[in-house]
Write a protein that holds these residues in place. Structure first.
Motif, PDB file in Angstrom:
ATOM      1  N   ALA A 248       0.812  -1.138  -0.062  1.00 11.62           N
ATOM      2  CA  ALA A 248      -0.025  -0.117  -0.024  1.00 11.62           C
ATOM      3  C   ALA A 248       0.991   1.090  -0.226  1.00 11.62           C
ATOM      4  N   GLY A 252       0.782   3.914  -2.835  1.00 10.79           N
ATOM      5  CA  GLY A 252       0.526   5.260  -2.818  1.00 10.79           C
ATOM      6  C   GLY A 252       1.792   6.123  -3.093  1.00 10.79           C
ATOM      7  N   VAL A 255       1.470   6.533  -6.706  1.00  9.25           N
ATOM      8  CA  VAL A 255       0.444   7.613  -7.167  1.00  9.25           C
ATOM      9  C   VAL A 255       0.872   9.228  -6.950  1.00  9.25           C
ATOM     10  N   LEU A 256       1.462   9.280  -5.740  1.00 11.59           N
ATOM     11  CA  LEU A 256       2.255  10.696  -5.564  1.00 11.59           C
ATOM     12  C   LEU A 256       2.998  11.092  -6.519  1.00 11.59           C
TER      13      LEU A 256
ATOM     14  N   SER B  30       0.241   5.155 -12.414  1.00 11.11           N
ATOM     15  CA  SER B  30       0.415   4.887 -10.955  1.00 11.11           C
ATOM     16  C   SER B  30       0.578   3.290 -10.969  1.00 11.11           C
TER      17      SER B  30
END
Lengths: 538, 96
Positions: A248, A252, A255-256, B30
């Motif tokens: 996770a 994350g 994504v950032l 992502s």
């Protein structure tokens, strides 16, 4: 089950055991070349291994027992139900061949309960007497055992060597094991090749004689590494799988990072777009400098039949001309065309005039707007400057008030009269200012209200205990003041008076700030409106 | 009928669509970065251990997690930025 020796097995045992009774001979230790056969076992294991290799068994460090690898279970067809998994005897077909050294080994090989001797013979090989047996077990008839041995040195009953070959499930399938007599023949021949002769001509060996070594290497199955478990080298690091939280966190972070990367690229692209912005081009409608896209858009609108309206600043849609009725006659057609041309000319002239008029009006409006714009900016500058002056003037006024108070305190009646005159002049200025700002009636009312407020305020403040600076000198001689008096009496007095005045001023400012806030309340506004009404003001 | 002189601005729907497309782009890049990292993790781990040993840095705890988070961030930025750059190039070429 009670077991017993068969007659033949007892006889066999007696033959071997009894023959060696009373004879003790060390097998180990230093080589005793007076007894070369005792050396044979310890110094020439390759003889043993040559025999094993000749019959398809891998030699190894041991010299006592070997088994054939890859035994064929189908060779043991003793399945009562026909199912190969349902065997009577062992689960698989087994074969063993053992080298037997010494009378004990021979005795152990042939000693068993319930032995059934199937065959026995004695014969000569290279001058040596070979004893051969074939037997099985009464309770395990699926096993067949061959044993053969030879006594190398006559008189030395312990110097017996032999071979045993054991195979299970032979009674039903038959015999596919090597003949022990062949093994014995090869064994004796190998010994002779290594330099040992018959008992009659034993000599000290001078070293092994090279001999063709026939060794049939067994096929080695290759096993996948997985079957041996985690047999990885120690250098390989153990990679632990990522936990859910770690995954996770990584997602994350991804994504950032994606967001940041997109933002960076977008920002860079926008910067590049601004930097590489094409040069401005004149507009096709009014000649102003516009972007090429804007110019292309305007040109496209013009091409579509729209018309630019400078008054509205937009494009007016011009409907398509009505389809004209064409006459065949050239005369009439020419007249009609002439009329149309004249009409178009007049129309164009009128449009030109209208256009000129609109342009003139537009220019005048723009000029007015520009003038107002300039005036607005000037007013703003003036207001800002006046505001600055006002704040400075307020500061100066406060300082002057404090100075006059100090003067009045220090100088007695003269200062008092000066202070009175100063106050009246200030009042007059304030009154004139109010009248100037609000007109005569309203200005008068405001001044009166302000003075009434100040009177009330000062009366109220006089009852409020305030810190007082006091040097204990109530009067000061202001004539013939020497330096000592100035330093001792006047200066502290002036400082005290200025401090007291500053405290009073601060209190007044605080109350005034409260007044300004209070005047914004609804009841206060009502009162002010009533006063203005009574006084006839606004 | 009169239309303004300037070019029409993008509609509200188009603006919303572009915003959603941006979100989708970030989500896809992502995901690519995350999958790339999960694929690279067992491959890179021995080298990372060697690197940490060379740098005399503990290979467990916050250093370890921080390193992979940084790598993940870097991958996301590189993939997203790279694809975004390609998109911008195509847009610029189309506009020109």
């Amino acid at each position: 089950m009670k077991r017993f020796f068969s007659v033949l097995s007892v006889a066999l045992i007696l033959l071997v055991v009894g023959a060696r009774a009373g004879i003790s001979h060390a097998q180990s230790g230093d080589a005793d070349w007076s007894d070369p056969w005792s050396v044979f076992f310890g110094s020439h294991p390759q003889i043993i291994q040559s025999v094993f290799g000749n019959f398809g068994i891998a030699p190894n460090s041991g010299t006592t027992g070997y088994s054939w690898t890859g035994s064929d279970p189908l060779a043991c067809e003793t399945y009562p139900t026909g199912d190969p998994n349902d065997v009577i005897w062992y689960e698989s077909h087994t074969q063993y061949m053992f080298f037997l050294a010494g009378a004990n080994s021979i005795e152990y090989a042939v000693t068993y309960d319930m032995v059934t001797l199937l065959a026995a013979e004695t014969y000569q090989v290279a001058g040596l007497e070979v004893h051969s047996f074939l037997y099985t077990y009464e309770d395990y008839p699926q096993t067949k055992i061959q044993v053969a041995y030879v006594q190398l040195i006559p008189g030395f009953e312990d110097e017996v060597y032999g071979w045993s070959i054991t195979e299970t499930c032979t009674e039903t399938k038959g015999d596919n094991m090597p003949d022990v007599d062949d093994v014995m023949a090869f064994f004796i021949q190998t010994i002779r090749n290594y330099g040992y002769g018959a008992p009659a001509d034993i000599v000290t060996p001078s070293g092994p004689t090279p001999t063709p070594f026939v060794y049939v290497a067994p096929e080695i199955e290759e096993f996948p590494a997985e079957e041996f478990g985690e047999a990885l080298p120690e250098d390989e690091p153990v990679i632990e799988p990522l936990s859910t939280e770690e995954q996770a966190a990584l997602v994350g972070a991804a994504v950032l990072g994606a967001v940041v990367g997109t933002a960076v690229v977008q920002g860079g692209a926008n910067m590049m777009r601004k930097t590489l912005q094409p040069a401005l081009v004149p507009s096709p409608v009014d000649g102003k400098l516009v972007t090429p896209k804007q110019a292309a858009f305007e040109q496209g609108k013009l091409d579509q039949g729209w018309r630019y309206n400078p008054v509205s600043g937009g494009f007016d849609y011009v409907p398509e001309a009505e389809k004209k009725f064409e006459l065949k006659s050239n005369i009439v057609a020419g007249q009609v065309a002439q009329v149309h041309a004249q009409a178009d000319q007049r129309k164009a002239a009128i449009q030109q005039k209208v256009q000129a008029s609109r342009q003139k009006y537009t220019d005048s409006v723009r000029a007015e707007m520009d003038r107002h714009q300039q005036s607005y900016q000037q007013h703003m500058q003036t207001a800002e400057r006046n505001d600055r002056y006002s704040s400075v003037a307020g500061l100066v006024e406060t300082a002057a008030d404090i100075g006059v108070d100090a003067l009045a305190e220090c100088t007695g009646p003269v200062g008092k009269s000066v202070k009175y005159t100063y106050g009246r002049v200030k009042d007059a200025i304030q009154y004139a200012n109010d009248v100037y700002d609000h007109g005569f009636v309203a200005g008068s009312a405001k001044f009166a209200a302000s003075k009434a407020y100040e009177a009330g305020r000062n009366k109220g403040l006089s009852k409020v205990p305030k810190p007082k600076f006091g040097s204990g000198k109530d009067t000061v001689r202001y004539f013939n003041v020497g330096p000592n008096t100035l330093a001792r009496e006047v200066t502290p007095r002036v400082v005290d008076a200025m401090g007291n005045s500053a405290v009073d001023k601060g209190a007044e400012l605080l109350v005034d700030a409260g007044k300004d806030a209070a005047l914004e309340t609804k009841p206060a506004k009502n009162v002010i409106r009533k006063i203005n009404t009574v006084l006839g003001g606004r | 009928m009169t239309i303004p002189r300037t070019r029409p601005r993008p509609s509200c729907l188009m603006t919303v669509f572009k915003r959603l497309a941006g979100y989708a782009f970030n989500a896809v890049t992502s995901g690519m970065a995350a999958f790339a990292l999960l694929y690279l993790y067992p491959i890179l781990t021995p080298y990372v251990i060697d690197l940490f040993e060379t740098l005399n840095t503990p290979t467990s705890g916050a250093w370890w997690g921080g390193f992979w988070v940084a790598v993940s961030f870097f991958l996301g930025a590189v993939i997203s930025g790279g694809l975004g750059g390609v998109v911008e190039l195509l847009r610029g070429r189309r506009a020109a």
